[in-house]
Design an enzyme around this catalytic site. Structure first.
Site, PDB file in Angstrom:
ATOM      1  N   PRO A  36       0.827  -1.219   0.000  1.00  0.00           N
ATOM      2  CA  PRO A  36       0.000   0.000   0.000  1.00  0.00           C
ATOM      3  C   PRO A  36       0.853   1.256   0.000  1.00  0.00           C
ATOM      4  CG  PRO A  36       0.229  -0.786   2.231  1.00  0.00           C
ATOM      5  CD  PRO A  36       1.011  -1.746   1.358  1.00  0.00           C
ATOM      6  N   GLU A  94       0.934   2.610  -6.859  1.00  0.00           N
ATOM      7  CA  GLU A  94       1.183   3.641  -7.885  1.00  0.00           C
ATOM      8  C   GLU A  94       1.166   5.042  -7.263  1.00  0.00           C
ATOM      9  OE1 GLU A  94      -0.527   0.923  -8.433  1.00  0.00           O
ATOM     10  OE2 GLU A  94       0.675   0.097 -10.071  1.00  0.00           O
ATOM     11  N   ARG A 129      -2.165   4.878   9.307  1.00  0.00           N
ATOM     12  CA  ARG A 129      -1.594   3.583   9.671  1.00  0.00           C
ATOM     13  C   ARG A 129      -2.758   2.627   9.861  1.00  0.00           C
ATOM     14  NH1 ARG A 129       2.511   3.710  14.663  1.00  0.00           N
ATOM     15  NH2 ARG A 129       2.823   1.545  13.983  1.00  0.00           N
ATOM     16  N   CYS A 130      -2.614   1.406   9.423  1.00  0.00           N
ATOM     17  CA  CYS A 130      -3.671   0.429   9.682  1.00  0.00           C
ATOM     18  C   CYS A 130      -3.877   0.309  11.181  1.00  0.00           C
ATOM     19  CB  CYS A 130      -3.282  -0.910   9.091  1.00  0.00           C
ATOM     20  SG  CYS A 130      -1.712  -1.511   9.705  1.00  0.00           S
ATOM     21  N   GLU A 159      -2.771  -8.699   4.890  1.00  0.00           N
ATOM     22  CA  GLU A 159      -2.705  -7.734   6.001  1.00  0.00           C
ATOM     23  C   GLU A 159      -3.605  -6.576   5.603  1.00  0.00           C
ATOM     24  OE1 GLU A 159       0.281  -9.283   8.775  1.00  0.00           O
ATOM     25  OE2 GLU A 159      -1.434  -7.970   8.800  1.00  0.00           O
ATOM     26  N   HIS A 179       3.125   3.435   3.973  1.00  0.00           N
ATOM     27  CA  HIS A 179       4.525   3.397   4.420  1.00  0.00           C
ATOM     28  C   HIS A 179       5.347   3.034   3.196  1.00  0.00           C
ATOM     29  CE1 HIS A 179       3.508   3.843   8.611  1.00  0.00           C
ATOM     30  NE2 HIS A 179       2.782   2.767   8.624  1.00  0.00           N
ATOM     31  N   PRO A 190       4.456  -2.262  -5.998  1.00  0.00           N
ATOM     32  CA  PRO A 190       4.177  -1.243  -4.985  1.00  0.00           C
ATOM     33  C   PRO A 190       2.979  -0.401  -5.388  1.00  0.00           C
ATOM     34  CG  PRO A 190       6.070  -0.602  -6.289  1.00  0.00           C
ATOM     35  CD  PRO A 190       5.613  -1.922  -6.810  1.00  0.00           C
TER      36      PRO A 190
END
Ligand SMILES: NC(=O)c1ccc[n+]([C@@H]2O[C@H](COP(=O)([O-])OP(=O)(O)OC[C@H]3O[C@@H](n4cnc5c(N)ncnc54)[C@H](O)[C@@H]3O)[C@@H](O)[C@H]2O)c1
Ligand SMILES: O=C[C@H](O)CS(=O)(=O)O
Length: 480
Positions: A156, A184, A287-288, A254, A159, A182
């Site tokens: 995602p 885009e 952040r998740c 995740e 990070h 990764p």
């Protein structure tokens, strides 16, 4: 290959097929969410590039010894350390995260590389004696972990460096070739890390980095039956789509989080306020494991909220490249508009904004909002930004019920000085992590990490656990 990133200079980068640049006239422009300035460009892959990357990974090459894997990862760590300011600036340029968070993230990625290098040296086998039952035999069973033929890692935006490191470092430490796809939205840092790995001596077949239209790259990678593992970190919607599209292969998911911070009346108030603010606003709340719901026992609610409003005003926004800025932008204006909208919807349901709530472009102000209804969108679904929704709870039982009531089960935190209540929370919260007197997101890079329910399948990552994901166990037995 970029010698070094100079803020303000456009980084013209390419994807890589086993170390060879992706030749393409299709370019992706990467612009700063803060001011729209061009951060860089990346060549976009097509389906033929994707096929070529799969072929190159499967073809393989020189097998690396454990020491060689260690040396490559450790050299990469050293190179990253030397270039830490370049990487921090690149993270900020493409993501809008403030430079202070970007520097912190470089430190995290350095730890990931360090721990993965050490794990490469460790034997992970087991021995089972077979003469342990009346019908036992004079044999022993041994286990070894073997690399996979080819893995795909999809990451995602939030990070740009550390999420990528958490995927490709364990893959390399196990000797498993990996194709990285990764985001885009933040591809530049991922490509630069890959370039450091090539520079550190990684055999080119071990790593490809592809960006491009989902149908021509990500979807093809996920569905190809020759890929033995898809390791995905991202949203629930995409994760569930991947689970269907992947077919018969190992999938690590995740996914999203809706992490609660429970504050009980016996809590250290200053600590609780600090954890709520840090948890909600760090990394622009993206952040998740960010604090996305603050559940405060009603007897201390008003004092807590007053102090949280005061603390929130210290989290200044502004130019993410300025060291004074503590909350940068979110990833783009649509993401900020979504946050602004869920705040407005909660207010329409009776919630009250005590500070923040305003948006300028992709910049969302750190926001304290109280009296949030328990069915408000901003606390039932994941809000990925610097929002601090506060809800009252009667007691710990009420807090646990409310914490467990959403579709998510990633991480959680509880602030209390009552050991029995802390133990009760650990036992009864259906989460992948329960941190006592800490933010939900507290972890070290090598500790097991991951959630359940819509946050994940309960398979942990973190450097040590991720090594297991990128391998399979072979057993063999001998007369003994
Ligand atoms: N649990 C965790 O460890 C964790 C960590 C970080 C972020 N997240 C979650 O990620 C989300 C934010 O990141 P995001 O917006 O980049 O997520 P996203 O799901 O939109 O994208 C993640 C990645 O998936 C790719 N992708 C998109 N469509 C795809 C498809 N059809 N097939 C394969 N890949 C596809 C994207 O290009 C990107 O690289 C949030 O929900 C956050 O909670 C979870
Ligand atoms: O955003 C979620 C991350 O993967 C976990 S952490 O917050 O970086 O630890």
């Amino acid at each position: 290959m970029l010698d070094t990133f100079v803020p303000g200079k456009v980084a013209a980068l390419t994807g890589y097929i086993a170390g060879q640049p992706v030749e393409s006239k299709q370019l992706l422009e990467v612009r700063s969410p803060y001011d729209g300035g061009m951060a860089g460009t990346v060549t976009l892959a097509s389906k033929s590039h994707t096929e070529a990357a799969i072929e190159a990974g499967l073809k393989g090459g020189v097998k690396l010894s454990r020491y060689e894997r260690f040396a490559i990862l450790d050299k990469t760590r050293q190179l990253l350390e030397e270039k830490k300011e370049e990487f921090a600036a690149l993270i900020t340029a493409e993501s809008g995260l403030c430079i202070r968070e970007s520097r912190y993230e470089v430190g995290r990625a350095r730890d990931v590389l360090h721990f993965a290098a050490l794990e490469a040296l460790k034997d992970d086998g087991q021995i089972f004696s077979c003469d342990i039952s009346p019908q036992g035999k004079a044999r022993k069973i041994f286990t070894v972990r073997e690399p996979l033929n080819l893995a795909v890692a999809i990451t995602p935006f939030n990070h740009p460096l550390n999420q990528v490191a958490h995927k490709i470092a364990p893959a390399i430490a196990t000797g498993t070739p990996v194709i990285l796809k990764p985001s885009e939205k933040t591809p530049l840092t991922a490509i630069r890390l890959s370039e450091l790995l090539y520079q550190a001596g990684l055999p080119h077949y071990m790593l490809s980095v592809l960006l491009g239209p989902t149908a021509e790259v990500a979807e093809v990678l996920v569905a190809d039956p020759r890929v033995e593992l898809v390791s995905f970190t991202g949203s629930v919607a995409v994760g569930k789509h991947i689970a269907k599209n992947a077919g018969y292969k190992k999938v690590i998911l995740e996914l999203g989080g809706n992490d609660p911070l429970i504050v009980l009346e016996d809590a250290d108030m200053e600590l609780a306020v600090m954890l709520a603010a840090e948890g909600a606003y760090r990394n622009s709340g993206q952040r998740c494991t960010a604090v996305k719901r603050i559940l405060v026992q009603d007897s201390i609610h008003d004092e807590f909220v007053r102090k949280l409003v005061e603390r929130t005003k210290e989290y200044v926004t502004g130019d993410p490249a300025s060291p004074e800025t503590r909350v940068g932008t979110v990833i783009d204006e649509p993401a900020a508009i979504y946050l602004e909208d869920v705040v407005k919807k909660a207010v329409a349901q009776g919630a009250e904004v005590l500070t923040g709530g305003n948006r300028r472009g992709a910049q969302m102000e750190p926001t304290v909002i109280v009296n949030v209804p328990r069915d408000a969108q901003m606390v039932v679904q994941e809000s990925f930004g610097p929002l601090a929704p506060v809800m009252k709870v009667r007691d710990l039982d009420d807090a646990i019920q409310l914490a467990n009531s959403t579709a998510f089960g990633l991480s959680s935190g509880i602030v209390t000085n009552d050991m029995q209540k802390a133990i009760k929370a650990v036992k009864e919260l259906r989460m992948g992590t329960v941190n006592i007197n800490e933010v939900p997101g507290y972890r070290i890079e090598s500790s097991p990490f991951g959630g359940i329910k819509d946050s994940g399948l309960g398979i942990k990552e973190g450097v040590i656990e991720a090594m297991k994901c990128f391998t399979y166990v072979k057993t063999f037995s001998l007369p003994w």
